[in-house]
Each structure stands twice: as structure tokens, then as C-alpha cells.
Scaffold this motif. Structure first.
Motif, short mmCIF file in Angstrom:
data_model
loop_
_atom_site.label_atom_id
_atom_site.label_comp_id
_atom_site.label_asym_id
_atom_site.label_seq_id
_atom_site.Cartn_x
_atom_site.Cartn_y
_atom_site.Cartn_z
N ILE A 242 0.82 -1.22 0.00
CA ILE A 242 0.00 0.00 0.00
C ILE A 242 0.85 1.26 0.00
CG2 ILE A 242 -1.71 1.33 1.31
CD1 ILE A 242 -2.87 -1.41 2.24
N PRO A 243 1.83 1.41 0.92
CA PRO A 243 2.63 2.64 0.88
C PRO A 243 3.48 2.75 -0.38
CG PRO A 243 3.55 1.08 2.45
CD PRO A 243 2.22 0.54 2.04
N LEU A 244 3.95 1.63 -0.89
CA LEU A 244 4.74 1.66 -2.13
C LEU A 244 3.96 2.30 -3.26
CD1 LEU A 244 6.92 0.76 -4.20
CD2 LEU A 244 5.88 -1.53 -4.13
N TYR A 245 2.71 1.86 -3.46
CA TYR A 245 1.93 2.36 -4.59
C TYR A 245 1.50 3.81 -4.38
CZ TYR A 245 1.58 -2.56 -6.01
OH TYR A 245 1.85 -3.85 -6.39
N LEU A 246 1.23 4.19 -3.13
CA LEU A 246 0.83 5.57 -2.88
C LEU A 246 2.00 6.54 -3.08
CD1 LEU A 246 -1.53 5.09 0.19
CD2 LEU A 246 -2.19 5.86 -2.10
N VAL A 247 3.17 6.20 -2.54
CA VAL A 247 4.34 7.06 -2.73
C VAL A 247 4.70 7.14 -4.21
CG1 VAL A 247 6.79 7.34 -2.22
CG2 VAL A 247 5.21 6.66 -0.40
N TRP A 248 4.64 6.02 -4.90
CA TRP A 248 4.92 5.98 -6.34
C TRP A 248 3.96 6.89 -7.09
CZ3 TRP A 248 5.83 0.51 -8.82
CH2 TRP A 248 6.44 0.64 -10.09
N VAL A 257 -0.33 6.01 4.16
CA VAL A 257 1.14 5.88 4.23
C VAL A 257 1.59 5.97 5.68
CG1 VAL A 257 3.34 6.88 3.54
CG2 VAL A 257 1.46 6.75 1.89
N ALA A 258 1.06 6.93 6.42
CA ALA A 258 1.40 7.07 7.84
C ALA A 258 0.95 5.84 8.63
CB ALA A 258 0.77 8.33 8.42
N ALA A 259 -0.25 5.33 8.32
CA ALA A 259 -0.74 4.14 9.02
C ALA A 259 0.11 2.92 8.70
CB ALA A 259 -2.20 3.89 8.65
N ALA A 260 0.52 2.81 7.44
CA ALA A 260 1.37 1.69 7.05
C ALA A 260 2.72 1.78 7.74
CB ALA A 260 1.56 1.67 5.52
N LEU A 261 3.27 2.98 7.81
CA LEU A 261 4.56 3.15 8.49
C LEU A 261 4.46 2.75 9.96
CD1 LEU A 261 7.48 4.09 8.20
CD2 LEU A 261 6.71 6.39 8.76
N GLN A 262 3.35 3.11 10.59
CA GLN A 262 3.15 2.69 11.99
C GLN A 262 3.09 1.17 12.09
OE1 GLN A 262 -0.48 4.05 13.85
NE2 GLN A 262 0.35 3.76 15.90
N ASN A 263 2.39 0.53 11.17
CA ASN A 263 2.33 -0.93 11.17
C ASN A 263 3.70 -1.54 10.97
OD1 ASN A 263 -0.38 -1.57 11.69
ND2 ASN A 263 -0.97 -1.20 9.56
N ASP A 297 11.90 2.84 4.19
CA ASP A 297 12.77 3.94 3.75
C ASP A 297 12.12 4.76 2.65
OD1 ASP A 297 14.61 2.98 5.57
OD2 ASP A 297 15.69 1.78 4.08
N LEU A 298 11.35 4.12 1.79
CA LEU A 298 10.69 4.84 0.70
C LEU A 298 9.74 5.89 1.23
CD1 LEU A 298 10.11 5.08 -2.39
CD2 LEU A 298 8.31 3.35 -2.04
N THR A 299 9.04 5.60 2.32
CA THR A 299 8.08 6.58 2.85
C THR A 299 8.78 7.84 3.33
OG1 THR A 299 8.14 5.70 5.12
CG2 THR A 299 6.55 4.70 3.58
N HIS A 300 10.09 7.76 3.60
CA HIS A 300 10.87 8.92 4.03
C HIS A 300 11.71 9.50 2.88
CE1 HIS A 300 9.75 8.23 8.17
NE2 HIS A 300 10.30 7.03 8.19
N CYS A 301 11.55 8.97 1.68
CA CYS A 301 12.42 9.36 0.56
C CYS A 301 13.89 9.18 0.93
CB CYS A 301 12.17 10.80 0.12
SG CYS A 301 10.55 11.06 -0.64
#
Length: 334
Positions: A242-248, A257-263, A297-301
Motif C-alpha cells: 500500500i505505501p509503495l503504490y501511494l508514494v509511487w 502511508v502514515a498508518a502503514a509506516l506505523q504498522n 525507507d521509501l516513505t521517508h524518501c
């Protein structure tokens, strides 16, 4: 044995990571192909199968890297062995051992294949793929969308053409929402349903994040989200994407993305991320594989891990490869 593969096995035997190599990605791509590509067939050695997601991912990576020969081989094998349904969608899998086919489709595989074919024709100048891309996109719209029981004017992306759906309850996989692919295909095919599915998919992801139900699978009902009838509720290998596709897609600030990072991070040991939680959010398993760490790491660029996990670690390696493309194409370097 090719020298490069022999060198890889030497690195692995010594417990040393294989370098991801240059910024262009050419060296890692050669290793990835030697590990997982067999005459156009992307092989998931962990399951002993080739599946539509793998073929779609392989096409997208080959196009992003600029490897036309690999791209053509992957598409040729896909057409011959998985694009065998009466519609333009792919069968989900073909077993390595006996060639047995699962005829049901998986929408994410078709979505990535269509997107890769569109990009090849539009962006790489590899002519002849656009018509197939649009035909697949239109069949996704015709066969893999369902009204949301809570808002019948909105389209939910189904996990497959044969997926369970009724007017009151629809099976939904949040990790199949790849907004950028849906939008680009919808625009190219002049099909507003795909654009609406992208918009509504982002809304549903935000709702799931707010309700702490960012799971692999959910059922969307007329009033709420419920655990899927077929699958265990909780965060896991599907939801990792999920965070991969949203950041992409340029949505790093999206609530999911924030919820995924917490998970990923909550209760994780140093150098690990959580790859499975139960319905209540309790930790089930964690991992230090580079592809899973790359999602964090992708969620933080941030700089991504530069090595492949090793022989046969298919899912981690494909996630790492996709994260590198997402980092290059998403908002991080926009």
C-alpha cells in the motif's frame, strides 16, 4: 555457470549481500534476471509458480530499466501461457512443476501488465503495445469493478473478475489500488470508470487507515468494513504494498502511508520491520530483508538498501526493485 551468477552465489555463501550497483540499475537488473527470469517467464521459486503479478512486475521493471529484449521475452511468454482466457485478462498462475493453470485472474497483475505495455509504447517508443494495453484496461473496467455497497455511484476495484461481490458485500484488497496506473490507463483508454476507481480507492484507503483496518483483505458492506469471509484479518504481505503504490503515485502524505509506516515500525526490533499483525494489531512476525526495509525507507524518501536478498527470496527482491523505481519516479525527486 555464468560468471556473474557464480559470483553471486559466492557472495551469498560467504554471507555477503550482493550490491544493487549503479544508479541506472543495470547491474542489479542483470542479477535479478539471472535469479528469476527464464526465457520470459518470471519464476517465484518460493512457491514454484509463475503468476500474473510477477509477469506484470517484470514487464514494468524491464520498461523502467530500458531492457527491450527482456520486455519482449516476458510479454511473449505471458501471451503464450497466461493470456489464455476468453477475455483480455490473464490467468493468475502456472505451476513450474506440471504447468497447471489457475484460470482466475488477479487484477493487480493485469493492471501492471497493461500499465507496462502503455508505458513501453508511450514512453519508450517500443511500438505495437498500446492496443493490447487499452484492451486489457477496458476489460479491467468491464469485469473487475463493482459498486461500493455504501455508495453505489462509486467504483471499487475488485481483486479479480471472479471475486465475490453482492449488492451488500464486496471483497476488497486494499493493496491492489495503484492510483497512478489506474489514472494513466483510464486517461489513455478514455474510460472514466478507472479514474473513478483510483479516486474512490484513495478514499477507501484513508477510511481503512482511520479505522485501523489497513489489512490484506476486507469486506466492504453497506455500513462498514468487516473481516473478509475467505482471509484472515490483519496487516501482512499484501498490505505491505500500500505505501509503495501511494508514494509511487505522488501521495506520500496520504493517511494510509502514515498508518502503514506505523504498522511497519511499532514494536519492531532494530533493523527490522513488522510484516504481519493480527486483527487487533498485535505483532505476529517481523523481518530484516532488504525489500521489506525498503518500504519503510521509501516513505521517508531515504536511501534504499542496495542489495538483493539472495537466491530465491523472490518477494523481498521484487519489492526492493519496485521501490527503487518508485523512488525515481515518485514525488521524492519530482
Amino acid at each position: 555457470m555464468p560468471f556473474r551468477r557464480q559470483l553471486l552465489l559466492t557472495f551469498l555463501a560467504a554471507g555477503m549481500p550482493w550490491p544493487f550497483a549503479s544508479a541506472s540499475g543495470s547491474a542489479w537488473w542483470q542479477i535479478w534476471c539471472e535469479q528469476y527470469l527464464r526465457n520470459g517467464r518470471v519464476v517465484d521459486w518460493q512457491q514454484g509458480i509463475s503468476h500474473s503479478e510477477g509477469q506484470g512486475y517484470g514487464l514494468l521493471l524491464a520498461q523502467a530499466i530500458g531492457d527491450r529484449n527482456a520486455f519482449e521475452q516476458i510479454e511473449a511468454w505471458t501471451q503464450a501461457h497466461l493470456a489464455v482466457r476468453q477475455d483480455r485478462l490473464m490467468a493468475w498462475s502456472r505451476r513450474q512443476e506440471d504447468g497447471r493453470i489457475d484460470w482466475r485472474n488477479a487484477t493487480d497483475g493485469d493492471l501492471f501488465r497493461a500499465w507496462a505495455l502503455l508505458r513501453a509504447d508511450r514512453d519508450s517508443g517500443w511500438n505495437g503495445y498500446r492496443d493490447t494495453a487499452l484492451a486489457v484496461a477496458r476489460d479491467i473496467a468491464d469485469l473487475c469493478l463493482s459498486p461500493d455497497p455504501r455508495a453505489p455511484a462509486e467504483w471499487l476495484l475488485l481483486p479479480g473478475a471472479e471475486a465475490r461481490r453482492t449488492p451488500d458485500r464486496v471483497l476488497f484488497n486494499p493493496s491492489y489500488i495503484m492510483p497512478r496506473a489506474l489514472r494513466e490507463l483510464g486517461e489513455a483508454a478514455s474510460d472514466p470508470r478507472l479514474l473513478q476507481a483510483a479516486d474512490h480507492g484513495e478514499t477507501v484507503l484513508a477510511e481503512l487507515a482511520a479505522s485501523s483496518q489497513l489489512w490484506n483483505w476486507v469486506d466492504v458492506t453497506g455500513s462498514s468494513f468487516l473481516p473478509s469471509e475467505e482471509h484472515r484479518a490483519g496487516w501482512g504481505f499484501d498490505a505491505l504494498r500500500i505505501p509503495l503504490y501511494l508514494v509511487w503515485s505522488g501521495y506520500r502524505a496520504h493517511p494510509a502511508v502514515a498508518a502503514a509506516l506505523q504498522n511497519l515500525m511499532m514494536d519492531a526490533q532494530p533493523g527490522h520491520v513488522v510484516v504481519a499483525r493480527d486483527e487487533e494489531g498485535h505483532l505476529i512476525s517481523q523481518s530484516d530483508r532488504p525489500g521489506f526495509l525498503a518500504l519503510r525507507d521509501l516513505t521517508h524518501c531515504a536511501t534504499l538498501p542496495n542489495w538483493l536478498s539472495g537466491a530465491g527470496d523472490y518477494y523481498s527482491d521484487i519489492l526492493l526493485a519496485l521501490c527503487h523505481v518508485a523512488l525515481r519516479e515518485g514525488e521524492c525527486f519530482a
